[in-house]
Design a protein around this motif. Structure first.
Motif, PDB file in Angstrom:
ATOM      1  N   TYR A 341       1.580  44.333 -86.213  1.00  0.00           N
ATOM      2  CA  TYR A 341       1.202  44.668 -87.418  1.00  0.00           C
ATOM      3  C   TYR A 341       2.839  44.219 -88.558  1.00  0.00           C
ATOM      4  O   TYR A 341       4.123  44.734 -88.232  1.00  0.00           O
ATOM      5  N   ASP A 342       2.466  44.229 -89.574  1.00  0.00           N
ATOM      6  CA  ASP A 342       3.593  43.181 -90.411  1.00  0.00           C
ATOM      7  C   ASP A 342       4.255  42.565 -89.545  1.00  0.00           C
ATOM      8  O   ASP A 342       5.762  43.068 -89.875  1.00  0.00           O
ATOM      9  N   ARG A 344       5.048  42.443 -86.686  1.00  0.00           N
ATOM     10  CA  ARG A 344       6.267  43.588 -85.440  1.00  0.00           C
ATOM     11  C   ARG A 344       5.134  43.630 -84.333  1.00  0.00           C
ATOM     12  O   ARG A 344       3.701  44.285 -84.058  1.00  0.00           O
ATOM     13  N   VAL A 346       3.295  44.880 -80.930  1.00  0.00           N
ATOM     14  CA  VAL A 346       3.544  45.748 -80.681  1.00  0.00           C
ATOM     15  C   VAL A 346       1.827  45.818 -79.520  1.00  0.00           C
ATOM     16  O   VAL A 346       2.380  46.397 -78.101  1.00  0.00           O
ATOM     17  N   LYS A 365       3.564  55.706 -72.415  1.00  0.00           N
ATOM     18  CA  LYS A 365       3.818  56.937 -73.283  1.00  0.00           C
ATOM     19  C   LYS A 365       3.379  56.269 -74.690  1.00  0.00           C
ATOM     20  O   LYS A 365       3.344  55.384 -75.096  1.00  0.00           O
ATOM     21  N   THR A 366       4.076  57.348 -75.854  1.00  0.00           N
ATOM     22  CA  THR A 366       3.662  57.354 -77.429  1.00  0.00           C
ATOM     23  C   THR A 366       3.919  56.219 -77.640  1.00  0.00           C
ATOM     24  O   THR A 366       5.847  56.163 -77.648  1.00  0.00           O
ATOM     25  N   GLY A 367       4.038  55.550 -78.579  1.00  0.00           N
ATOM     26  CA  GLY A 367       3.484  54.164 -79.379  1.00  0.00           C
ATOM     27  C   GLY A 367       3.612  53.351 -77.959  1.00  0.00           C
ATOM     28  O   GLY A 367       3.985  52.055 -79.064  1.00  0.00           O
ATOM     29  N   THR A 368       3.411  52.733 -77.249  1.00  0.00           N
ATOM     30  CA  THR A 368       3.253  51.866 -76.213  1.00  0.00           C
ATOM     31  C   THR A 368       2.013  51.060 -76.619  1.00  0.00           C
ATOM     32  O   THR A 368       1.827  49.615 -76.699  1.00  0.00           O
ATOM     33  N   SER A 371      -3.372  53.206 -78.136  1.00  0.00           N
ATOM     34  CA  SER A 371      -4.630  53.367 -79.357  1.00  0.00           C
ATOM     35  C   SER A 371      -5.113  52.097 -80.284  1.00  0.00           C
ATOM     36  O   SER A 371      -6.066  51.543 -80.865  1.00  0.00           O
ATOM     37  N   THR A 372      -3.998  50.949 -80.062  1.00  0.00           N
ATOM     38  CA  THR A 372      -4.359  49.720 -80.897  1.00  0.00           C
ATOM     39  C   THR A 372      -4.817  49.098 -80.133  1.00  0.00           C
ATOM     40  O   THR A 372      -6.325  47.816 -80.419  1.00  0.00           O
ATOM     41  N   TYR A 381      -9.604  45.087 -85.543  1.00  0.00           N
ATOM     42  CA  TYR A 381      -8.910  44.087 -85.952  1.00  0.00           C
ATOM     43  C   TYR A 381      -9.119  42.937 -84.839  1.00  0.00           C
ATOM     44  O   TYR A 381      -9.479  42.891 -83.904  1.00  0.00           O
TER      45      TYR A 381
HETATM   46  N1  LIG Z   1      -1.518  50.685 -88.919  1.00  0.00           N
HETATM   47  C1  LIG Z   1       0.462  50.599 -88.631  1.00  0.00           C
HETATM   48  N2  LIG Z   1       0.739  49.682 -89.182  1.00  0.00           N
HETATM   49  C2  LIG Z   1       2.310  49.791 -88.852  1.00  0.00           C
HETATM   50  N3  LIG Z   1       2.367  50.057 -87.909  1.00  0.00           N
HETATM   51  C3  LIG Z   1       1.251  50.209 -86.803  1.00  0.00           C
HETATM   52  C4  LIG Z   1       0.226  51.017 -87.108  1.00  0.00           C
HETATM   53  N4  LIG Z   1      -0.348  51.479 -86.239  1.00  0.00           N
HETATM   54  C5  LIG Z   1       0.442  51.771 -84.770  1.00  0.00           C
HETATM   55  N5  LIG Z   1       1.601  51.065 -85.912  1.00  0.00           N
HETATM   56  C6  LIG Z   1       2.242  50.717 -84.551  1.00  0.00           C
HETATM   57  O1  LIG Z   1       2.346  50.330 -83.269  1.00  0.00           O
HETATM   58  C7  LIG Z   1       3.023  50.934 -82.503  1.00  0.00           C
HETATM   59  C8  LIG Z   1       2.282  51.512 -81.329  1.00  0.00           C
HETATM   60  O2  LIG Z   1       0.782  52.161 -81.557  1.00  0.00           O
HETATM   61  P1  LIG Z   1       0.036  53.486 -81.243  1.00  0.00           P
HETATM   62  O3  LIG Z   1      -0.835  53.818 -81.930  1.00  0.00           O
HETATM   63  O4  LIG Z   1      -1.046  52.302 -80.940  1.00  0.00           O
HETATM   64  O5  LIG Z   1       0.297  53.637 -79.850  1.00  0.00           O
HETATM   65  P2  LIG Z   1      -0.369  54.630 -78.942  1.00  0.00           P
HETATM   66  O6  LIG Z   1       0.628  54.198 -77.457  1.00  0.00           O
HETATM   67  O7  LIG Z   1      -1.239  54.529 -78.480  1.00  0.00           O
HETATM   68  O8  LIG Z   1       0.525  55.845 -79.447  1.00  0.00           O
HETATM   69  P3  LIG Z   1       0.339  57.494 -78.682  1.00  0.00           P
HETATM   70  O9  LIG Z   1      -0.171  58.024 -77.794  1.00  0.00           O
HETATM   71  O10 LIG Z   1       1.534  58.239 -80.039  1.00  0.00           O
HETATM   72  O11 LIG Z   1      -1.104  57.190 -79.868  1.00  0.00           O
HETATM   73  C9  LIG Z   1       4.016  52.376 -82.514  1.00  0.00           C
HETATM   74  O12 LIG Z   1       5.458  52.191 -82.780  1.00  0.00           O
HETATM   75  C10 LIG Z   1       3.120  52.371 -83.930  1.00  0.00           C
HETATM   76  O13 LIG Z   1       4.327  53.104 -84.910  1.00  0.00           O
END
Ligand SMILES: Nc1ncnc2c1ncn2[C@@H]1O[C@H](COP(=O)(O)OP(=O)(O)OP(=O)(O)O)[C@@H](O)[C@H]1O
Length: 569
Positions: A341-342, A344, A346, A365-368, A371-372, A381
């Protein structure tokens, strides 16, 4: 901008030509009406001996009197038909572009921005034609005809009138455009801010109230509204100043026409009787020139509307859509996927293969990036590197066909403000009542629905507030059963439920989805015992994979997480 005008103008050329013909016709009829009226008044004041001597002008006055409103009506009919046809095509085009971005809509646009786009920008464009382009076009054509007509009698007078009318048709609109440009752009920005702020305030109204800061929130909105009012007042003031200049030039034009009439009468080019006729024609001409300055001053705001529409278009998926849907059974292959994303990163070098009917968990854990990964699976995407394919077809090329292959159960499924029957039927609009009831029975909702006052016809209030979290998930699950996809993606579907409800829901989910591929995205280990393969993500990479038993035995980290979730097991 051209791209949002040219094709529509081309497609509705006929209506456009009719609009111009009727519009110019109506204005010519208005001029002719006053011209013949002027002549008739002058001629009648000389007491003609016989009514027959003024019979022709009387008939002409009647004819122009009737044809003017008729032509005006036809012009309105043609111009509105043109605009409605163009707007409906633009609306469809915008919805199609937004639809390809539906899965990431909330991340890309603020809700207020979207409302502004749909309600403001698109609706606003109808004024582009009705209030700006058409009146300006009619006035320009009329300007040309008037100068040529006067030039037939006297070139110097025609030039003088061209100069005076030129101030009204060219100079004043140019000044209006220049002076108001910044105000118009600022107004558009403030209006977008208002939309954004208001939607934000409505969504967060409960929190404002509970934090005891509702007054502060209202004061904030009033400040923005006051800024908007100040800009409007500035535009209004400059419109008033232009109006004064307009009146002065209009008076000068009438005086010029009186001088022209008397000059012509003195040099015997025509009888003095015609003076009134020439002077009166100035009135409908001036009336046609009057709205141009205001209309042209709105141009910058159309510019920004077009720019926003083009931005949406630019963001819509540019991949070539896949034309043939692959046939089952379905294997999903995620191969060396990276995603940014931009700039960065992930996800890094993620590889997985899911076979038909496999039960898979993406744990982390959160943010790994769980969901992406889900969004990549749904084709929202395109991976930055690597591929996500289903039977060899890239997911991001499937577009709306994805819903035939993958159903999604989210943490907070949306329930629409309609009956339960319709809410479940959303999964498959052609499902019969019996099929809906069958799905409700499978997810163990039937008995609860039967106890409601109107059974399946009970309305689900907005946001589904009358149902508990577990019931909402079951309604959404029934939808998924009707959707009949081979793959179901579950994104934290049990978060927020109490442990007993959670376990009951998990049991139902695995019972009804036993013949489908299930991909469960979660940070919590409640359903892990049902999984064939668990992928543990860490910092965007697969740290370890295996079955629940394997990971419990071999991976200390997994065991620790499990012990935290289930300390008494
Ligand atoms: N649209 C976006 N633009 C920029 N960064 C994003 C976007 N969506 C998610 N991120 C970043 O990408 C990283 C992964 O996000 P993601 O939602 O995939 O994590 P996750 O593991 O599903 O977290 P959670 O369990 O909290 O849902 C995070 O640091 C988040 O801040």
């Amino acid at each position: 901008m051209n791209d949002w005008i040219k094709p529509y103008v081309k497609a509705h050329k006929g209506l456009l030509i009719l609009t111009i013909l009727f519009g110019v016709g109506a204005l010519i009829a208005a001029c002719a009406l006053l011209f013949t009226s002027g002549y008739l008044i002058s001629k009648s004041s000389l007491r003609p001996e016989n009514i027959l001597l003024v019979y022709v002008p009387i008939v002409l006055v009647r004819a122009f009197g009737i044809s003017r409103p008729v032509l005006n009506y036809l012009q309105q009919l043609a111009s509105h038909s043109f605009v409605l046809a163009v707007l409906s095509k633009m609306r469809v085009r915008l919805f199609q572009r937004l639809e390809t971005q539906a899965l990431v809509l909330k991340e890309r646009y603020a809700i207020g921005d979207l409302l502004g786009l749909l309600a403001d920008d698109l609706e606003h464009l109808q004024n582009f034609y009705l209030k700006t382009i058409f009146p300006a076009l009619f006035a320009l054509i009329l300007y040309g005809i008037a100068i040529i007509a006067l030039g037939v009698f006297s070139i110097p007078y025609a030039l003088l009138l061209a100069l005076l009318f030129g101030i009204l048709v060219f100079v004043l609109p140019y000044v209006a455009l220049k002076r108001n440009r910044q105000h118009m752009l600022d107004m558009k920005i403030v209006r977008a801010e208002l939309y954004n702020d208001l939607t934000d305030a409505v969504m967060g109204a409960t929190d404002w109230k509970l934090s005891g800061r509702a007054d502060q929130m209202i004061a904030g909105k009033q400040q923005i509204a006051a800024r908007y009012d100040r800009l409007e007042a500035k535009i209004e003031a400059s419109s008033r100043r232009r109006s004064i200049v307009f009146q002065v030039v209009a008076a000068a034009s009438v005086i010029l026409l009186v001088m022209f009439g008397s000059d012509m009468a003195q040099t015997a080019v025509f009888h003095p009787m015609w003076i009134a006729a020439f002077v009166l024609v100035a009135l409908p001409l001036l009336e046609a020139f009057m709205p141009i300055s205001d209309a042209i001053s709105h141009f910058p705001s159309y510019d920004t509307s077009f720019a926003r529409l083009m931005e949406v278009e630019g963001r819509s998926e540019d991949a070539q859509p896949c034309t043939t849907l692959p046939t089952g059974p379905y294997t999903v292959d995620i191969s060396n996927v990276a995603f940014q994303y931009d700039n960065r990163t992930v996800l890094r070098d993620v590889s997985m293969t899911w076979h038909p009917r496999q039960k898979v968990a993406i744990l982390g854990k959160t943010g790994t990036g769980k969901s992406t990964l889900g969004k990549l699976l749904l084709g929202a995407y395109k991976p930055t590197a690597g591929t996500v394919t289903i039977n060899g077809v890239h997911m991001h090329t499937l577009r709306h066909d994805t819903s035939q292959l993958i159903a999604v159960l989210e943490q907070k499924p949306y329930l629409f403000d309609t009956t339960i029957m319709n809410n479940i039927r959303l999964g498959n609009v052609s499902a019969s009542d019996a099929e809906v009831i069958e799905a409700a029975k499978k997810v163990q909702l039937h008995e609860m629905i039967e106890t409601l006052p109107h059974g399946y016809d009970t309305r689900v209030e907005e946001l589904g507030t009358r149902f508990s979290g577990g019931e909402r998930q079951r309604i959404a699950l029934a939808r998924i059963l009707l959707q009949q996809t081979p793959i179901v993606l579950l994104d934290e579907p049990t978060v927020g439920l109490d442990p007993v409800t959670e376990q009951e829901l998990i049991h139902t989910i695995f019972e009804v989805l036993s013949n489908k591929t299930v991909v469960w995205i979660t940070h919590h280990l409640a359903a892990m015992a049902h999984m064939d393969t668990i992928y543990m993500l860490e910092n965007g990479r697969v740290r370890v994979k295996g079955s629940h038993e394997q990971l419990l035995a071999d991976d200390a980290r997994y065991r620790k997480l499990y012990d935290l979730d289930y300390p008494f097991d």
